[in-house]
Motif scaffolding. Structure first.
Motif: not given
Length: 156
Positions: A104-127
């Protein structure tokens, strides 16, 4: 350069002092920038939903992080620089694009998504595509697999 002591206008020094005092007094005003804090969230389900069920989904965690509040009660309130981790392995099959990563006007969001230690798949489901990241925001992905994403059709 004109200083308050060398100014020829007799009230200039008083105006400068009053302006400085006003700026200092309004530093904590409601329109001032919000405080910066960070949150850690743990995804506890592979479901792609926003159902209040005691399980923190990736969609809920991202929303809380972007909103910087507890929009969904299954995940903690977000801040301005958050980390999302996973308590389980598996595939999250998206039903639609995840919430846009925006600042937003005051700050930029900084987001980290970390799958360390797990086997994580994010599927867009071809959609759908996985993420939409605004110019004033930052997304860091660590140890994740993104699969089956799809861009919207380009118009000619």
């Amino acid at each position: 350069m004109v200083s308050a002591s060398s100014a020829t206008h007799p009230g200039l020094k008083a105006v400068l002092v009053a302006t400085l005092a006003l700026l200092l007094l309004t530093a904590d005003a409601p329109w001032a920038a919000p405080p910066v804090h960070a949150a850690s969230m743990v995804v506890t389900t592979l479901a792609d939903n926003t159902t209040t069920n005691g399980q923190c989904s990736l969609r809920e965690a991202i929303t809380n992080a972007i909103d910087a509040v507890q929009t969904f009660p299954d995940c903690p309130a977000g801040g301005n620089s958050d980390t999302i981790t996973f308590a389980l392995s598996g595939t999250i099959t998206l039903t639609s694009q995840l919430p846009s990563i925006v600042g937003n006007f005051f700050f930029a969001n900084a987001l980290e998504i970390d799958g360390t230690g797990q086997n994580v798949v994010i599927s867009g489901n071809n959609a759908s595509r996985h993420f939409n990241i605004a110019a004033v925001s930052k997304l860091t992905l660590k140890n994740l697999t993104l699969s089956n994403g799809r861009l919207a059709a380009l118009s000619s």
